[in-house]
Design a protein around this motif. Structure first.
Motif, PDB file in Angstrom:
ATOM      1  N   SER A 171       0.817  -1.227   0.000  1.00  0.00           N
ATOM      2  CA  SER A 171       0.000   0.000   0.000  1.00  0.00           C
ATOM      3  C   SER A 171       0.848   1.273   0.000  1.00  0.00           C
ATOM      4  O   SER A 171       0.291   2.365  -0.194  1.00  0.00           O
ATOM      5  CB  SER A 171      -0.934   0.006   1.210  1.00  0.00           C
ATOM      6  OG  SER A 171      -0.179  -0.051   2.403  1.00  0.00           O
ATOM      7  N   ARG A 172       2.147   1.161   0.198  1.00  0.00           N
ATOM      8  CA  ARG A 172       2.997   2.354   0.109  1.00  0.00           C
ATOM      9  C   ARG A 172       3.096   2.853  -1.341  1.00  0.00           C
ATOM     10  O   ARG A 172       3.588   3.950  -1.587  1.00  0.00           O
ATOM     11  CB  ARG A 172       4.385   2.081   0.690  1.00  0.00           C
ATOM     12  CG  ARG A 172       5.141   0.940   0.078  1.00  0.00           C
ATOM     13  CD  ARG A 172       6.440   0.708   0.844  1.00  0.00           C
ATOM     14  NE  ARG A 172       7.276  -0.315   0.246  1.00  0.00           N
ATOM     15  CZ  ARG A 172       7.227  -1.595   0.590  1.00  0.00           C
ATOM     16  NH1 ARG A 172       6.360  -2.008   1.515  1.00  0.00           N
ATOM     17  NH2 ARG A 172       8.026  -2.469   0.003  1.00  0.00           N
ATOM     18  N   PHE A 173       2.613   2.057  -2.278  1.00  0.00           N
ATOM     19  CA  PHE A 173       2.473   2.473  -3.676  1.00  0.00           C
ATOM     20  C   PHE A 173       0.985   2.680  -3.944  1.00  0.00           C
ATOM     21  O   PHE A 173       0.192   1.746  -3.787  1.00  0.00           O
ATOM     22  CB  PHE A 173       3.003   1.415  -4.636  1.00  0.00           C
ATOM     23  CG  PHE A 173       4.475   1.161  -4.531  1.00  0.00           C
ATOM     24  CD1 PHE A 173       4.955   0.179  -3.674  1.00  0.00           C
ATOM     25  CD2 PHE A 173       5.374   1.894  -5.286  1.00  0.00           C
ATOM     26  CE1 PHE A 173       6.313  -0.055  -3.570  1.00  0.00           C
ATOM     27  CE2 PHE A 173       6.735   1.664  -5.200  1.00  0.00           C
ATOM     28  CZ  PHE A 173       7.203   0.686  -4.334  1.00  0.00           C
ATOM     29  N   SER A 174       0.609   3.877  -4.391  1.00  0.00           N
ATOM     30  CA  SER A 174      -0.799   4.180  -4.611  1.00  0.00           C
ATOM     31  C   SER A 174      -0.978   4.752  -6.011  1.00  0.00           C
ATOM     32  O   SER A 174      -0.545   5.862  -6.303  1.00  0.00           O
ATOM     33  CB  SER A 174      -1.279   5.190  -3.560  1.00  0.00           C
ATOM     34  OG  SER A 174      -2.613   5.568  -3.821  1.00  0.00           O
ATOM     35  N   PRO A 175      -1.625   4.003  -6.910  1.00  0.00           N
ATOM     36  CA  PRO A 175      -1.805   4.503  -8.274  1.00  0.00           C
ATOM     37  C   PRO A 175      -3.037   5.388  -8.373  1.00  0.00           C
ATOM     38  O   PRO A 175      -3.959   5.306  -7.564  1.00  0.00           O
ATOM     39  CB  PRO A 175      -1.990   3.220  -9.079  1.00  0.00           C
ATOM     40  CG  PRO A 175      -2.690   2.296  -8.129  1.00  0.00           C
ATOM     41  CD  PRO A 175      -2.160   2.638  -6.757  1.00  0.00           C
ATOM     42  N   GLU A 176      -3.030   6.218  -9.414  1.00  0.00           N
ATOM     43  CA  GLU A 176      -4.168   7.107  -9.666  1.00  0.00           C
ATOM     44  C   GLU A 176      -4.242   7.379 -11.153  1.00  0.00           C
ATOM     45  O   GLU A 176      -3.210   7.595 -11.798  1.00  0.00           O
ATOM     46  CB  GLU A 176      -3.984   8.424  -8.916  1.00  0.00           C
ATOM     47  CG  GLU A 176      -5.091   9.446  -9.164  1.00  0.00           C
ATOM     48  CD  GLU A 176      -4.705  10.844  -8.706  1.00  0.00           C
ATOM     49  OE1 GLU A 176      -3.490  11.132  -8.594  1.00  0.00           O
ATOM     50  OE2 GLU A 176      -5.606  11.659  -8.494  1.00  0.00           O
ATOM     51  N   CYS A 177      -5.458   7.359 -11.702  1.00  0.00           N
ATOM     52  CA  CYS A 177      -5.638   7.658 -13.118  1.00  0.00           C
ATOM     53  C   CYS A 177      -6.639   8.809 -13.237  1.00  0.00           C
ATOM     54  O   CYS A 177      -7.842   8.571 -13.327  1.00  0.00           O
ATOM     55  CB  CYS A 177      -6.125   6.420 -13.861  1.00  0.00           C
ATOM     56  SG  CYS A 177      -6.133   6.589 -15.660  1.00  0.00           S
ATOM     57  N   PRO A 178      -6.171  10.061 -13.236  1.00  0.00           N
ATOM     58  CA  PRO A 178      -7.081  11.218 -13.245  1.00  0.00           C
ATOM     59  C   PRO A 178      -7.917  11.327 -14.529  1.00  0.00           C
ATOM     60  O   PRO A 178      -9.042  11.794 -14.488  1.00  0.00           O
ATOM     61  CB  PRO A 178      -6.129  12.411 -13.123  1.00  0.00           C
ATOM     62  CG  PRO A 178      -4.849  11.866 -12.623  1.00  0.00           C
ATOM     63  CD  PRO A 178      -4.770  10.459 -13.139  1.00  0.00           C
ATOM     64  N   ASN A 179      -7.331  10.916 -15.654  1.00  0.00           N
ATOM     65  CA  ASN A 179      -8.074  10.899 -16.910  1.00  0.00           C
ATOM     66  C   ASN A 179      -7.416   9.891 -17.847  1.00  0.00           C
ATOM     67  O   ASN A 179      -6.416   9.260 -17.487  1.00  0.00           O
ATOM     68  CB  ASN A 179      -8.144  12.303 -17.539  1.00  0.00           C
ATOM     69  CG  ASN A 179      -6.779  12.881 -17.831  1.00  0.00           C
ATOM     70  OD1 ASN A 179      -5.984  12.286 -18.557  1.00  0.00           O
ATOM     71  ND2 ASN A 179      -6.495  14.047 -17.268  1.00  0.00           N
ATOM     72  N   SER A 180      -7.929   9.775 -19.040  1.00  0.00           N
ATOM     73  CA  SER A 180      -7.482   8.702 -19.935  1.00  0.00           C
ATOM     74  C   SER A 180      -6.056   8.890 -20.426  1.00  0.00           C
ATOM     75  O   SER A 180      -5.463   7.964 -20.975  1.00  0.00           O
ATOM     76  CB  SER A 180      -8.416   8.603 -21.144  1.00  0.00           C
ATOM     77  OG  SER A 180      -8.441   9.827 -21.858  1.00  0.00           O
ATOM     78  N   SER A 181      -5.480  10.065 -20.234  1.00  0.00           N
ATOM     79  CA  SER A 181      -4.131  10.326 -20.721  1.00  0.00           C
ATOM     80  C   SER A 181      -3.074  10.304 -19.621  1.00  0.00           C
ATOM     81  O   SER A 181      -1.885  10.292 -19.918  1.00  0.00           O
ATOM     82  CB  SER A 181      -4.061  11.704 -21.407  1.00  0.00           C
ATOM     83  OG  SER A 181      -4.927  11.761 -22.500  1.00  0.00           O
ATOM     84  N   LEU A 182      -3.512  10.342 -18.388  1.00  0.00           N
ATOM     85  CA  LEU A 182      -2.581  10.521 -17.280  1.00  0.00           C
ATOM     86  C   LEU A 182      -2.618   9.353 -16.309  1.00  0.00           C
ATOM     87  O   LEU A 182      -3.689   8.810 -16.013  1.00  0.00           O
ATOM     88  CB  LEU A 182      -2.919  11.791 -16.502  1.00  0.00           C
ATOM     89  CG  LEU A 182      -2.478  13.128 -17.086  1.00  0.00           C
ATOM     90  CD1 LEU A 182      -3.016  14.267 -16.238  1.00  0.00           C
ATOM     91  CD2 LEU A 182      -0.966  13.214 -17.176  1.00  0.00           C
ATOM     92  N   LEU A 183      -1.453   9.016 -15.799  1.00  0.00           N
ATOM     93  CA  LEU A 183      -1.345   7.972 -14.784  1.00  0.00           C
ATOM     94  C   LEU A 183      -0.294   8.423 -13.774  1.00  0.00           C
ATOM     95  O   LEU A 183       0.786   8.852 -14.156  1.00  0.00           O
ATOM     96  CB  LEU A 183      -0.914   6.648 -15.429  1.00  0.00           C
ATOM     97  CG  LEU A 183      -0.917   5.408 -14.553  1.00  0.00           C
ATOM     98  CD1 LEU A 183      -2.328   5.056 -14.110  1.00  0.00           C
ATOM     99  CD2 LEU A 183      -0.303   4.229 -15.315  1.00  0.00           C
ATOM    100  N   ASN A 184      -0.659   8.375 -12.508  1.00  0.00           N
ATOM    101  CA  ASN A 184       0.271   8.756 -11.451  1.00  0.00           C
ATOM    102  C   ASN A 184       0.556   7.554 -10.558  1.00  0.00           C
ATOM    103  O   ASN A 184      -0.256   6.636 -10.439  1.00  0.00           O
ATOM    104  CB  ASN A 184      -0.320   9.883 -10.591  1.00  0.00           C
ATOM    105  CG  ASN A 184      -0.579  11.152 -11.365  1.00  0.00           C
ATOM    106  OD1 ASN A 184       0.217  11.548 -12.219  1.00  0.00           O
ATOM    107  ND2 ASN A 184      -1.698  11.803 -11.092  1.00  0.00           N
ATOM    108  N   LEU A 185       1.711   7.591  -9.919  1.00  0.00           N
ATOM    109  CA  LEU A 185       2.032   6.602  -8.896  1.00  0.00           C
ATOM    110  C   LEU A 185       2.541   7.369  -7.686  1.00  0.00           C
ATOM    111  O   LEU A 185       3.598   7.995  -7.730  1.00  0.00           O
ATOM    112  CB  LEU A 185       3.089   5.615  -9.400  1.00  0.00           C
ATOM    113  CG  LEU A 185       3.416   4.458  -8.452  1.00  0.00           C
ATOM    114  CD1 LEU A 185       2.181   3.579  -8.241  1.00  0.00           C
ATOM    115  CD2 LEU A 185       4.564   3.608  -9.007  1.00  0.00           C
ATOM    116  N   HIS A 186       1.743   7.360  -6.623  1.00  0.00           N
ATOM    117  CA  HIS A 186       2.093   8.079  -5.411  1.00  0.00           C
ATOM    118  C   HIS A 186       2.891   7.158  -4.493  1.00  0.00           C
ATOM    119  O   HIS A 186       2.519   5.987  -4.293  1.00  0.00           O
ATOM    120  CB  HIS A 186       0.825   8.578  -4.707  1.00  0.00           C
ATOM    121  CG  HIS A 186      -0.017   9.453  -5.572  1.00  0.00           C
ATOM    122  ND1 HIS A 186       0.426  10.668  -6.063  1.00  0.00           N
ATOM    123  CD2 HIS A 186      -1.283   9.279  -6.059  1.00  0.00           C
ATOM    124  CE1 HIS A 186      -0.519  11.214  -6.805  1.00  0.00           C
ATOM    125  NE2 HIS A 186      -1.563  10.397  -6.828  1.00  0.00           N
TER     126      HIS A 186
END
Lengths: 114, 112
Positions: free
Chosen positions: A62-77
């Motif tokens: 869980s120390r890695f948290s992904p996020e996809c705000p829209n279809s073009s962007l991907l984040n890894l917190h």
């Protein structure tokens, strides 16, 4: 254009820091992936997003948290990482979530955890 | 669990020589991709093969998909120093899973 971009290129962080990795593609691809790659090993799948929804989590801590705000962007917190998390983090995308072949990879973020 | 066995793991040859890298499995794949990766960079897609027995050429590189779609090979003719890198094969599950199965990679060095 088959380009996937990733920022930053290099990241050094302490074990108590919070940071984020960013990935972007403008190919209209609807599947996006995070991989972790250790030296001299093939990429290991971490997460898959299909149509902006998380579809696969390969039992990632869980120390890695992904996020996809829209279809073009991907984040890894990233939060409270361990030194063994140091690796090359790769983002990839593919056109159709139902067909995972022809994944296009970004250049990666070289992460060092101190 | 599907596995892809890639061989050889390491290969160092002289410029101008030919070489073949193999990617084998006991499982059937709907497609197979070959990637080349430079140190510190992401893998770059070279080719996708889909049909059993398919042969594709990319300049001096020839890719073949086995008739049963369980194996593939990459042949390089007259290797050049610019061919140096990590070559990865990756198979797509026939059941339509969203994952690629990667081989362990072949680290190729072409010496001038």
């Amino acid at each position: 254009d088959t380009e996937v971009t990733q920022t930053p290129k290099h990241l050094v962080m302490g074990m108590t820091n919070k940071k984020s990795l960013k990935c972007e593609q403008h190919m209209g691809h609807r599947a996006m992936y995070w991989y972790k790659q250790k030296a001299k090993k093939p990429p290991e799948l971490m997460f898959v997003y299909s149509y902006e929804k998380l579809s696969i989590n390969e039992s990632v801590p869980s120390r890695f948290s992904p996020e996809c705000p829209n279809s073009s962007l991907l984040n890894l917190h990233l939060h409270a990482l361990q030194p063994e998390d140091s690796a090359l983090y790769l983002c990839a995308s593919s056109l159709d979530p139902g067909q995972s072949y022809e994944q296009y990879f970004g250049p990666g973020t070289r992460l060092t955890v101190t | 669990t599907q596995l892809l066995e890639q061989s050889p793991q390491f290969l160092s040859i002289q410029e101008g020589e030919n070489l073949t890298v193999y990617c084998n499995s006991s499982s059937v794949f709907s497609s197979l991709q070959w990637y080349r990766q430079e140190p510190g960079e992401g893998p770059v897609l070279l080719v996708t093969v889909v049909t059993g027995g398919e042969v594709k050429k990319l300049k001096r590189l020839t890719f073949q998909f086995g008739d049963a779609r369980k194996d593939s090979s990459l042949h390089i003719t007259a290797a050049q120093p610019g061919d140096t890198g990590l070559y990865l094969c990756a198979g797509a599950d026939e059941g339509g899973a969203q994952k690629l199965v990667f081989g362990q990679g072949t680290r190729l060095t072409i010496n001038p």
